[in-house]
Design a protein around this motif. Structure first.
Motif, PDB file in Angstrom:
ATOM      1  N   GLN A  59       0.841  -1.188   0.000  1.00 46.28           N
ATOM      2  CA  GLN A  59       0.000   0.000   0.000  1.00 46.28           C
ATOM      3  C   GLN A  59       0.886   1.251   0.000  1.00 46.28           C
ATOM      4  N   VAL A  60       0.984   1.879  -1.137  1.00 43.75           N
ATOM      5  CA  VAL A  60       1.779   3.098  -1.268  1.00 43.75           C
ATOM      6  C   VAL A  60       0.892   4.333  -1.153  1.00 43.75           C
ATOM      7  N   SER A  61      -0.393   4.161  -1.396  1.00 45.40           N
ATOM      8  CA  SER A  61      -1.319   5.299  -1.419  1.00 45.40           C
ATOM      9  C   SER A  61      -1.675   5.742  -0.001  1.00 45.40           C
ATOM     10  N   ARG A  62      -0.666   6.228   0.701  1.00 42.68           N
ATOM     11  CA  ARG A  62      -0.855   6.817   2.021  1.00 42.68           C
ATOM     12  C   ARG A  62      -0.328   8.244   1.955  1.00 42.68           C
ATOM     13  N   PRO A  63      -0.910   9.152   2.713  1.00 41.59           N
ATOM     14  CA  PRO A  63      -0.468  10.546   2.630  1.00 41.59           C
ATOM     15  C   PRO A  63       1.022  10.727   2.903  1.00 41.59           C
ATOM     16  N   GLU A  64       1.576   9.885   3.802  1.00 42.42           N
ATOM     17  CA  GLU A  64       2.961  10.103   4.204  1.00 42.42           C
ATOM     18  C   GLU A  64       3.979   9.301   3.396  1.00 42.42           C
ATOM     19  N   VAL A  65       3.527   8.427   2.496  1.00 39.86           N
ATOM     20  CA  VAL A  65       4.442   7.508   1.801  1.00 39.86           C
ATOM     21  C   VAL A  65       4.641   7.909   0.340  1.00 39.86           C
ATOM     22  N   GLU A  66       5.901   7.942  -0.066  1.00 36.31           N
ATOM     23  CA  GLU A  66       6.263   8.258  -1.445  1.00 36.31           C
ATOM     24  C   GLU A  66       6.490   6.988  -2.260  1.00 36.31           C
ATOM     25  N   ALA A  67       7.124   5.986  -1.637  1.00 35.07           N
ATOM     26  CA  ALA A  67       7.454   4.749  -2.340  1.00 35.07           C
ATOM     27  C   ALA A  67       7.754   3.659  -1.321  1.00 35.07           C
ATOM     28  N   VAL A  68       7.726   2.406  -1.789  1.00 39.35           N
ATOM     29  CA  VAL A  68       8.117   1.260  -0.968  1.00 39.35           C
ATOM     30  C   VAL A  68       9.175   0.470  -1.740  1.00 39.35           C
ATOM     31  N   ILE A  69      10.280   0.198  -1.074  1.00 38.81           N
ATOM     32  CA  ILE A  69      11.311  -0.657  -1.675  1.00 38.81           C
ATOM     33  C   ILE A  69      11.131  -2.063  -1.133  1.00 38.81           C
ATOM     34  N   GLU A  70      10.952  -3.030  -2.029  1.00 38.97           N
ATOM     35  CA  GLU A  70      10.918  -4.434  -1.632  1.00 38.97           C
ATOM     36  C   GLU A  70      12.276  -5.053  -1.944  1.00 38.97           C
ATOM     37  N   TYR A  71      12.893  -5.613  -0.909  1.00 34.53           N
ATOM     38  CA  TYR A  71      14.128  -6.365  -1.056  1.00 34.53           C
ATOM     39  C   TYR A  71      13.779  -7.847  -0.959  1.00 34.53           C
ATOM     40  N   ALA A  72      13.869  -8.578  -2.065  1.00 37.70           N
ATOM     41  CA  ALA A  72      13.704 -10.030  -2.033  1.00 37.70           C
ATOM     42  C   ALA A  72      15.114 -10.605  -1.838  1.00 37.70           C
ATOM     43  N   VAL A  73      15.375 -11.102  -0.647  1.00 35.51           N
ATOM     44  CA  VAL A  73      16.735 -11.478  -0.242  1.00 35.51           C
ATOM     45  C   VAL A  73      16.923 -12.975  -0.497  1.00 35.51           C
ATOM     46  N   TYR A  74      17.791 -13.299  -1.460  1.00 35.32           N
ATOM     47  CA  TYR A  74      17.951 -14.702  -1.829  1.00 35.32           C
ATOM     48  C   TYR A  74      19.234 -15.304  -1.255  1.00 35.32           C
ATOM     49  N   TYR A  75      19.074 -16.471  -0.621  1.00 34.37           N
ATOM     50  CA  TYR A  75      20.180 -17.297  -0.142  1.00 34.37           C
ATOM     51  C   TYR A  75      20.123 -18.613  -0.908  1.00 34.37           C
ATOM     52  N   ASP A  76      21.274 -19.158  -1.254  1.00 32.69           N
ATOM     53  CA  ASP A  76      21.250 -20.491  -1.848  1.00 32.69           C
ATOM     54  C   ASP A  76      20.715 -21.514  -0.846  1.00 32.69           C
ATOM     55  N   TYR A  77      21.050 -21.317   0.443  1.00 32.32           N
ATOM     56  CA  TYR A  77      20.644 -22.295   1.462  1.00 32.32           C
ATOM     57  C   TYR A  77      20.113 -21.640   2.722  1.00 32.32           C
ATOM     58  N   ASP A  78      19.092 -22.236   3.273  1.00 29.39           N
ATOM     59  CA  ASP A  78      18.662 -22.161   4.663  1.00 29.39           C
ATOM     60  C   ASP A  78      19.281 -23.423   5.269  1.00 29.39           C
ATOM     61  N   ILE A  79      19.558 -23.456   6.559  1.00 34.25           N
ATOM     62  CA  ILE A  79      20.186 -24.631   7.155  1.00 34.25           C
ATOM     63  C   ILE A  79      19.339 -25.897   6.980  1.00 34.25           C
ATOM     64  N   GLN A  80      18.052 -25.733   6.639  1.00 31.72           N
ATOM     65  CA  GLN A  80      17.193 -26.904   6.476  1.00 31.72           C
ATOM     66  C   GLN A  80      16.814 -27.191   5.028  1.00 31.72           C
ATOM     67  N   HIS A  81      17.170 -26.325   4.096  1.00 26.62           N
ATOM     68  CA  HIS A  81      16.777 -26.584   2.705  1.00 26.62           C
ATOM     69  C   HIS A  81      17.579 -25.771   1.699  1.00 26.62           C
ATOM     70  N   LEU A  82      17.600 -26.257   0.482  1.00 23.05           N
ATOM     71  CA  LEU A  82      18.116 -25.528  -0.670  1.00 23.05           C
ATOM     72  C   LEU A  82      17.025 -24.592  -1.150  1.00 23.05           C
ATOM     73  N   TYR A  83      17.381 -23.311  -1.422  1.00 23.35           N
ATOM     74  CA  TYR A  83      16.490 -22.215  -1.822  1.00 23.35           C
ATOM     75  C   TYR A  83      15.927 -21.546  -0.570  1.00 23.35           C
ATOM     76  N   ASP A  84      16.197 -20.258  -0.470  1.00 24.56           N
ATOM     77  CA  ASP A  84      15.642 -19.488   0.638  1.00 24.56           C
ATOM     78  C   ASP A  84      15.434 -18.058   0.178  1.00 24.56           C
ATOM     79  N   LEU A  85      14.205 -17.584   0.261  1.00 27.06           N
ATOM     80  CA  LEU A  85      13.868 -16.240  -0.173  1.00 27.06           C
ATOM     81  C   LEU A  85      13.182 -15.498   0.973  1.00 27.06           C
ATOM     82  N   GLU A  86      13.843 -14.468   1.469  1.00 26.24           N
ATOM     83  CA  GLU A  86      13.301 -13.631   2.536  1.00 26.24           C
ATOM     84  C   GLU A  86      12.952 -12.254   1.963  1.00 26.24           C
ATOM     85  N   HIS A  87      12.272 -11.435   2.751  1.00 27.36           N
ATOM     86  CA  HIS A  87      11.833 -10.135   2.244  1.00 27.36           C
ATOM     87  C   HIS A  87      11.951  -9.041   3.292  1.00 27.36           C
TER      88      HIS A  87
END
Length: 234
Positions: free
Chosen positions: A63-91
């Protein structure tokens, strides 16, 4: 038939723009990792929302349509591994106010997300917040104490390492596939990566590393190849 010029333009449209790259670096949260952490991010897929829109990689609408907000940056943070699996995507989501200040921060936490600013904004310095990263699992929080409250906090970095094999997000369905052979290779490898969290966190500085920041489109294209390469390596 698409002309060469048109093809090049389409490729350029998928690249991270200079302005979005500048914003991503300027507002990149400072990440604190346990000093025994075996895995660090390999890429940050950037999407800058200047109007309301659905995240391309997380089940939520920004939701960017707020009086106080100009933009939102989404960082999709990719790791090759989580300690329990291959492929890990955090945000991580950073809300930029119209005066350039940080209006808000949110961060992914095991499929959901938490507020990323403490009361009084005490974990914010200029345009950069500070977030702790759960050892091995990479969930994010402005305070590390929450990690120790999670069931399986200790087991996941020890006997449960590799338990999930290969996983992947819904957006990669049809591009990635897992089977018992792949899962077994991942389990065997991650068992060799078992560790005990130290409880001591250290800043991992990355905002100056331009090669880590790409557009989400670029990261989306890269992830399946990275996963396949890891399976071949194992």
């Amino acid at each position: 038939m698409l002309s060469i010029e048109g093809h090049d333009r389409r490729q350029e449209d998928c690249l991270l723009s200079r302005e979005d790259g500048r914003l991503a670096a300027a507002y990149a949260p400072r990440l604190l990792f346990d000093k025994n952490e075996p895995f660090y991010p390999v890429r940050f897929g950037i999407t800058v929302f200047r109007e309301d829109g659905d995240s391309p990689s997380f089940r939520r609408r920004l939701q960017v349509s707020r009086p106080e907000v100009e933009a939102v940056i989404e960082y999709a943070v990719y790791y090759d591994y989580d300690i329990q699996h291959l492929y890990d995507l955090e945000h991580i989501w950073v809300y930029i106010a119209r005066d350039g200040e940080v209006a808000d921060v949110e961060a992914s936490f095991h499929g959901k997300y938490l507020k990323g600013l403490l009361h009084g904004r005490t974990n914010l310095s200029g345009t950069r917040s500070s977030l702790y990263v759960q050892p091995g699992k990479h969930a994010l929080s402005p305070m590390p104490e929450v990690f120790g409250l999670l069931p399986g906090y200790a087991a996941c970095t020890q006997e449960a390492a590799g338990a999930d094999g290969l996983i992947y997000g819904d957006c990669f369905r049809g591009l990635l596939a897992s089977d018992e052979a792949a899962d077994q290779k991942v389990r065997q490898y991650l068992q060799t990566c078992r560790f005990t969290p130290s409880g001591v966190y250290e800043y991992w500085e990355y905002a100056h590393r331009e090669e880590l920041f790409v557009s989400w489109d670029e990261l989306f294209a890269e992830i399946p190849e990275r996963v396949r390469n890891e399976l071949e390596r194992l």
